[in-house]
Design an enzyme around this catalytic site. Structure first.
Site, PDB file in Angstrom:
ATOM      1  N   ASP A 138      -4.658   5.502   7.967  1.00 40.55           N
ATOM      2  CA  ASP A 138      -3.471   5.223   7.151  1.00 40.55           C
ATOM      3  C   ASP A 138      -3.957   4.952   5.722  1.00 40.55           C
ATOM      4  OD1 ASP A 138      -1.222   4.206   5.914  1.00 40.55           O
ATOM      5  OD2 ASP A 138      -0.833   2.634   7.388  1.00 40.55           O
ATOM      6  N   ASN A 149      -4.258   6.734 -10.451  1.00 40.45           N
ATOM      7  CA  ASN A 149      -4.625   7.876  -9.621  1.00 40.45           C
ATOM      8  C   ASN A 149      -4.407   9.134 -10.470  1.00 40.45           C
ATOM      9  OD1 ASN A 149      -1.909   8.565  -9.485  1.00 40.45           O
ATOM     10  ND2 ASN A 149      -1.608   7.717  -7.436  1.00 40.45           N
ATOM     11  N   THR A 155      -8.845   7.137  -9.791  1.00 38.77           N
ATOM     12  CA  THR A 155      -9.224   7.333  -8.391  1.00 38.77           C
ATOM     13  C   THR A 155      -8.860   8.757  -7.959  1.00 38.77           C
ATOM     14  OG1 THR A 155      -7.099   6.461  -7.606  1.00 38.77           O
ATOM     15  CG2 THR A 155      -8.885   4.879  -7.842  1.00 38.77           C
ATOM     16  N   LEU A 156      -9.704   9.330  -7.099  1.00 42.76           N
ATOM     17  CA  LEU A 156      -9.547  10.749  -6.747  1.00 42.76           C
ATOM     18  C   LEU A 156      -9.469  10.973  -5.237  1.00 42.76           C
ATOM     19  CD1 LEU A 156     -12.371  11.967  -9.179  1.00 42.76           C
ATOM     20  CD2 LEU A 156      -9.915  11.917  -9.637  1.00 42.76           C
ATOM     21  N   THR A 215      -2.239   3.950   3.225  1.00 42.48           N
ATOM     22  CA  THR A 215      -1.463   2.934   2.491  1.00 42.48           C
ATOM     23  C   THR A 215      -2.381   1.798   2.025  1.00 42.48           C
ATOM     24  OG1 THR A 215       0.362   3.410   3.997  1.00 42.48           O
ATOM     25  CG2 THR A 215       0.584   1.445   2.616  1.00 42.48           C
ATOM     26  N   GLY A 236     -13.546  10.488  -4.487  1.00 46.79           N
ATOM     27  CA  GLY A 236     -14.123   9.286  -5.087  1.00 46.79           C
ATOM     28  C   GLY A 236     -13.354   8.793  -6.289  1.00 46.79           C
ATOM     29  N   ASP A 286      -4.766   0.104  -3.809  1.00 43.70           N
ATOM     30  CA  ASP A 286      -4.679  -1.325  -4.153  1.00 43.70           C
ATOM     31  C   ASP A 286      -5.984  -2.035  -3.797  1.00 43.70           C
ATOM     32  OD1 ASP A 286      -2.026  -0.859  -4.893  1.00 43.70           O
ATOM     33  OD2 ASP A 286      -1.314  -1.229  -2.853  1.00 43.70           O
TER      34      ASP A 286
HETATM   35  O1  RIB Z   1       0.400   0.858  -2.521  1.00 46.97           O
HETATM   36  C1  RIB Z   1       0.982   0.649  -1.260  1.00 46.97           C
HETATM   37  C2  RIB Z   1       2.226  -0.171  -1.406  1.00 46.97           C
HETATM   38  O2  RIB Z   1       3.200   0.569  -2.128  1.00 46.97           O
HETATM   39  C3  RIB Z   1       2.901  -0.523  -0.107  1.00 46.97           C
HETATM   40  O3  RIB Z   1       2.414  -1.720   0.463  1.00 46.97           O
HETATM   41  C4  RIB Z   1       4.385  -0.546  -0.477  1.00 46.97           C
HETATM   42  O4  RIB Z   1       4.967  -1.811  -0.365  1.00 46.97           O
HETATM   43  C5  RIB Z   1       4.455  -0.006  -1.894  1.00 46.97           C
HETATM   44  O5  RIB Z   1       4.612  -1.015  -2.825  1.00 46.97           O
END
Ligand code: RIB
Length: 299
Positions: A242, A180, A215-216, A244, A220, A248
């Protein structure tokens, strides 16, 4: 070709708050949910849902048996997801605010106590041309980069979370960096906020044979490689619930395409679509879409 992801497995405790607690502040929270997560596990699930054969290697505590089963059910080869007799699973405490933004602290637990002998055990199963995916949430990452390269693997490294010691890792062995903006600035030894095109160029100069993908968020992503030069992709508009595991999800889908020799533009577009879907849903692993959902997605 298979992907071996040697990476973290966390139990995520997600606290829904109005605003993220600032230093010295206490904020109330009505909703707490436990999700499976960890950057490594999230990326393995994204790779599997993108249709790639993926083996996950890592260490959970006895409190994480359920997560091992969950990864198996997601189609991941879990022969190298082991249970520590000594350490509890890693966990993350995640505050998610009303805009879907988050703040995360990670306790390493078993992720930080992987024995050295585990490397040879796992890499004995690697074949030339397989991919090794790594993040920065386990011990032994530099050793793994070296050992993977020596075994003829291609290395994809996502140095998240970024720590100063990453600069001493054997980064010349890395084929694909996924970063990032904060990680890209850290790797380029530049202040946060440095222009991203400059960062990509400087990182390409430092690692002339590698692919550099940055990643931005809402802007984008860009990717630079010696073959393609700079390629850009806009983000896809979506409702933010969210964020989160959005990064990934991007990593899993991007690498799935690159590993199958798709063009960089195709890989960026698919990964940005997948990340947009992930941020429209709560949690880490449960938010990661399947390839079919990504194909059906309209912004
Ligand atoms: O990238 C998100 C993750 O970062 C979460 O699931 C958390 O566990 C941390 O590792």
């Amino acid at each position: 070709m298979k992907v071996i992801n040697f990476g973290s497995l966390n139990l995520d405790y997600v606290y829904q708050v109005k605003t993220i607690a600032q230093p010295g502040e206490t904020v109330p929270c009505d909703t707490m949910t436990r999700f499976p997560g960890g950057k490594g596990a999230n990326q393995s699930v994204a790779l599997a849902r993108a249709g790639i054969s993926v083996w996950h290697a890592g260490l959970l505590g006895a409190d994480g048996e359920w997560m091992r089963r969950l990864l198996g059910d997601a189609g991941i080869d879990i022969r190298f997801v082991q249970i520590s007799e000594t350490w509890p699973s890693g966990h993350a405490i995640i505050q998610v605010d009303a805009r879907g933004m988050n703040s995360i602290i990670v306790y390493g637990g078993a992720n930080q106590h992987i024995p050295h002998s585990f490397i040879a055990q796992v890499l004995a199963e690697a074949q030339e041309g397989d991919w090794l995916v790594l993040q920065n949430e386990i011990n032994l990452t530099p050793e793994l980069i070296k050992a993977g390269k020596a075994a003829g693997m291609k290395i994809c490294f996502n140095p998240a979370p970024f720590t100063a010691d990453v600069l001493d890792f054997p980064l010349d062995c890395v084929d694909v960096f996924i970063l990032n903006e904060i990680e890209a600035a850290g790797l380029a030894r530049r202040p946060e906020g440095t222009d991203v095109d400059d960062l990509a160029e400087e990182l390409q100069d430092a690692f002339p044979e590698s692919m550099i993908c940055i990643t931005l968020g809402a802007d984008g992503a860009v990717c630079r490689s010696p073959e393609t030069g700079l390629v850009r992709q806009n983000a896809f508009a979506t409702r933010v619930v969210d964020t989160t595991a959005a990064g990934d999800t991007f990593t899993g889908f991007f690498l799935a395409e690159i590993a199958q020799h798709a063009s960089v533009q195709t890989a960026l577009e698919l990964a940005c679509r997948a990340a947009a879907l992930a941020i429209s849903r709560p949690g880490a692993i449960p938010s990661i879409p399947t390839r079919q959902e990504v194909a059906d997605f309209t912004a």
